[in-house]
Design a protein around this motif. Structure first.
Motif, PDB file in Angstrom:
ATOM      1  N   GLN A  65      39.786  70.163  99.771  1.00  0.00           N
ATOM      2  CA  GLN A  65      40.751  68.757  99.767  1.00  0.00           C
ATOM      3  C   GLN A  65      41.639  67.748 100.204  1.00  0.00           C
ATOM      4  OE1 GLN A  65      41.149  67.929  95.922  1.00  0.00           O
ATOM      5  NE2 GLN A  65      40.032  70.567  95.608  1.00  0.00           N
ATOM      6  N   ASN A  66      42.220  68.193 100.394  1.00  0.00           N
ATOM      7  CA  ASN A  66      43.319  67.428 101.475  1.00  0.00           C
ATOM      8  C   ASN A  66      43.713  67.438 102.714  1.00  0.00           C
ATOM      9  OD1 ASN A  66      44.327  66.978  98.931  1.00  0.00           O
ATOM     10  ND2 ASN A  66      45.099  68.746  99.016  1.00  0.00           N
ATOM     11  N   ILE A  67      44.131  68.480 103.508  1.00  0.00           N
ATOM     12  CA  ILE A  67      44.024  68.426 105.064  1.00  0.00           C
ATOM     13  C   ILE A  67      42.401  68.081 105.696  1.00  0.00           C
ATOM     14  CG2 ILE A  67      44.741  69.111 107.106  1.00  0.00           C
ATOM     15  CD1 ILE A  67      47.202  68.377 105.356  1.00  0.00           C
ATOM     16  N   PRO A  68      41.132  68.561 105.688  1.00  0.00           N
ATOM     17  CA  PRO A  68      40.455  68.177 105.807  1.00  0.00           C
ATOM     18  C   PRO A  68      39.623  66.323 106.037  1.00  0.00           C
ATOM     19  CG  PRO A  68      40.330  70.175 104.668  1.00  0.00           C
ATOM     20  CD  PRO A  68      41.191  69.536 104.798  1.00  0.00           C
ATOM     21  N   VAL A  69      40.313  65.723 104.713  1.00  0.00           N
ATOM     22  CA  VAL A  69      40.248  64.391 103.955  1.00  0.00           C
ATOM     23  C   VAL A  69      40.219  63.828 105.391  1.00  0.00           C
ATOM     24  CG1 VAL A  69      40.194  63.136 102.283  1.00  0.00           C
ATOM     25  CG2 VAL A  69      39.271  65.003 101.906  1.00  0.00           C
ATOM     26  N   VAL A  70      41.883  64.495 105.309  1.00  0.00           N
ATOM     27  CA  VAL A  70      42.812  63.260 106.813  1.00  0.00           C
ATOM     28  C   VAL A  70      42.792  62.837 107.740  1.00  0.00           C
ATOM     29  CG1 VAL A  70      45.560  63.566 107.034  1.00  0.00           C
ATOM     30  CG2 VAL A  70      44.814  63.473 104.867  1.00  0.00           C
ATOM     31  N   LEU A  71      41.817  64.575 108.507  1.00  0.00           N
ATOM     32  CA  LEU A  71      41.605  65.119 109.710  1.00  0.00           C
ATOM     33  C   LEU A  71      39.740  64.096 109.680  1.00  0.00           C
ATOM     34  CD1 LEU A  71      42.656  68.444 110.246  1.00  0.00           C
ATOM     35  CD2 LEU A  71      43.587  66.326 111.215  1.00  0.00           C
ATOM     36  N   ASN A  72      39.581  63.961 108.584  1.00  0.00           N
ATOM     37  CA  ASN A  72      37.753  63.674 109.113  1.00  0.00           C
ATOM     38  C   ASN A  72      38.294  62.009 109.130  1.00  0.00           C
ATOM     39  OD1 ASN A  72      36.673  64.979 109.413  1.00  0.00           O
ATOM     40  ND2 ASN A  72      36.250  65.579 107.305  1.00  0.00           N
ATOM     41  N   ALA A  73      39.166  61.569 108.315  1.00  0.00           N
ATOM     42  CA  ALA A  73      39.713  59.768 108.284  1.00  0.00           C
ATOM     43  C   ALA A  73      39.830  59.477 109.731  1.00  0.00           C
ATOM     44  CB  ALA A  73      40.175  59.417 107.217  1.00  0.00           C
ATOM     45  N   ALA A  74      40.701  60.215 109.996  1.00  0.00           N
ATOM     46  CA  ALA A  74      41.229  60.065 111.500  1.00  0.00           C
ATOM     47  C   ALA A  74      40.284  59.877 112.398  1.00  0.00           C
ATOM     48  CB  ALA A  74      42.932  61.124 111.893  1.00  0.00           C
ATOM     49  N   LYS A  75      39.420  60.926 113.147  1.00  0.00           N
ATOM     50  CA  LYS A  75      38.499  61.011 113.539  1.00  0.00           C
ATOM     51  C   LYS A  75      37.813  59.714 113.743  1.00  0.00           C
ATOM     52  CE  LYS A  75      37.956  66.366 113.963  1.00  0.00           C
ATOM     53  NZ  LYS A  75      37.612  66.955 112.302  1.00  0.00           N
ATOM     54  N   ASN A  76      36.980  59.326 112.335  1.00  0.00           N
ATOM     55  CA  ASN A  76      36.617  58.148 112.211  1.00  0.00           C
ATOM     56  C   ASN A  76      37.399  57.108 112.052  1.00  0.00           C
ATOM     57  OD1 ASN A  76      34.792  59.542 112.068  1.00  0.00           O
ATOM     58  ND2 ASN A  76      34.409  59.853 109.456  1.00  0.00           N
ATOM     59  N   GLY A  77      38.458  57.273 112.670  1.00  0.00           N
ATOM     60  CA  GLY A  77      39.316  55.287 112.921  1.00  0.00           C
ATOM     61  C   GLY A  77      39.570  54.699 112.068  1.00  0.00           C
ATOM     62  N   LYS A  78      40.251  55.799 111.241  1.00  0.00           N
ATOM     63  CA  LYS A  78      40.045  55.057 109.545  1.00  0.00           C
ATOM     64  C   LYS A  78      41.500  54.484 109.369  1.00  0.00           C
ATOM     65  CE  LYS A  78      35.700  55.628 107.007  1.00  0.00           C
ATOM     66  NZ  LYS A  78      34.887  55.873 106.500  1.00  0.00           N
ATOM     67  N   MET A  79      42.377  55.767 109.797  1.00  0.00           N
ATOM     68  CA  MET A  79      44.272  56.141 109.656  1.00  0.00           C
ATOM     69  C   MET A  79      44.658  54.789 110.495  1.00  0.00           C
ATOM     70  SD  MET A  79      44.314  58.679 107.501  1.00  0.00           S
ATOM     71  CE  MET A  79      45.726  59.231 107.873  1.00  0.00           C
ATOM     72  N   LYS A  80      44.357  53.846 110.661  1.00  0.00           N
ATOM     73  CA  LYS A  80      44.827  52.775 111.261  1.00  0.00           C
ATOM     74  C   LYS A  80      46.270  52.404 111.024  1.00  0.00           C
ATOM     75  CE  LYS A  80      41.369  52.471 114.467  1.00  0.00           C
ATOM     76  NZ  LYS A  80      39.809  51.744 114.920  1.00  0.00           N
TER      77      LYS A  80
END
Ligand code: NAD
Length: 250
Positions: free
Chosen positions: A185-200
């Motif tokens: 739930q936690n770290i994978p969601v953050v990593l996926n968001a980062a990979k998809n360019g959603k952590m800008k």
């Protein structure tokens, strides 16, 4: 002559989930016999564990998994992100009530709940928060709303009969975020968001901190709480915050 004590028996409700799997490993390593109850099954079954597949809302499903258990660990919940009011009510409130009644019917004396730090979060920063903070009013979301009711149900169920001794001894552990292997739930969601360019974007000044606890520390805390549940123990009927030493920068 010293004799080996028979291994104590635990039932881990939600034992196929992230925290539940680690709790099971911790209990086996500590010499407990373990039964797992979950609505789902993992691929990695272990021969030394007895598995029960069922719904926490169904007493008949539960009773067979609780028979002969000394301690029950309750980790079952829909994921916090589910945003489904009726599912949260069903599993966290009705299911927990059903589990409490089933523990009493089965003669289980110790119940350890995984609550959540969110039960006291009202939207303002909390640093070095203690257990005497009031419950959030109003709660931030449906998940928290039902985690508050669930925690109250479990703590209120702590009960001793004057002549017969403890009916049920309960304790609640309140982690915030949990991290470690098998986290879904936690770290994978953050990593996926980062990979998809959603952590800008950074909200705030970039110095926000949030509390995450390593999963083995969380299981260690649960086991210590369970082992401290005995007649007249100060732990009975209490909730405890749990964390690593220092909050992690986020
Ligand atoms: P998870 O989703 O990995 O595990 C929950 C388990 O409960 C799953 O295996 C699921 O199949 C089971 N379950 C769901 N509904 C059920 C039902 N009706 N009957 C029987 N089993 C059912 O979640 P997790 O991260 O391991 O969380 C465990 C507990 O810790 C939950 O109570 C959660 O509220 C609490 N918690 C988790 C975190 C975190 O960061 N993961 C933080 C604070 C509190």
């Amino acid at each position: 002559m010293a004799t080996d004590k028979p291994a104590r028996v635990c039932t881990v409700i939600g034992g196929c989930g992230f925290l539940g799997r680690h709790m099971v490993e911790k209990l086996l390593a500590s010499g407990y016999r373990v039964k797992v109850f979950d609505i789902n099954r993992n691929d990695d079954t272990n021969d030394s564990i007895t598995y029960y597949t069922g719904d926490i809302c169904n007493k008949q499903d539960l009773l067979s998994s609780l028979q002969g258990s000394d301690i029950v660990f309750h980790h079952a919940s829909p994921p916090a992100a589910a945003n489904d009011e009726s599912l949260f009510n069903k599993v966290n409130v009705e299911g927990t009530q059903c589990l409490i009644e089933s523990c009493i019917e089965s003669g289980v004396k110790r119940l350890v709940l995984t609550s959540s730090a969110s039960v006291v979060y009202n939207g303002s920063d909390i640093k070095n928060g203690t257990e005497d903070l009031p419950y959030a009013h109003p709660p931030m979301d449906y998940y928290t709303q039902t985690k508050i009711i669930q925690e109250k149900l479990v703590l209120d169920a702590n009960n001793t009969d004057e002549s017969r001794g403890p009916v049920l001894m309960t304790v609640a552990i309140r982690p915030h975020g949990i991290f470690g292997p098998h986290d879904r739930q936690n770290i994978p969601v953050v990593l996926n968001a980062a990979k998809n360019g959603k952590m800008k974007f950074i909200i705030g000044d970039g110095k926000n901190i949030v509390d995450f606890t390593y999963v083995e520390n969380v299981t260690h805390g649960h086991l210590l709480a369970a082992e401290a549940l005995h007649e007249d123990s100060v732990v009975c009927g209490q909730a405890y915050n749990i964390t690593n030493d220092e909050p992690l920068p986020f």
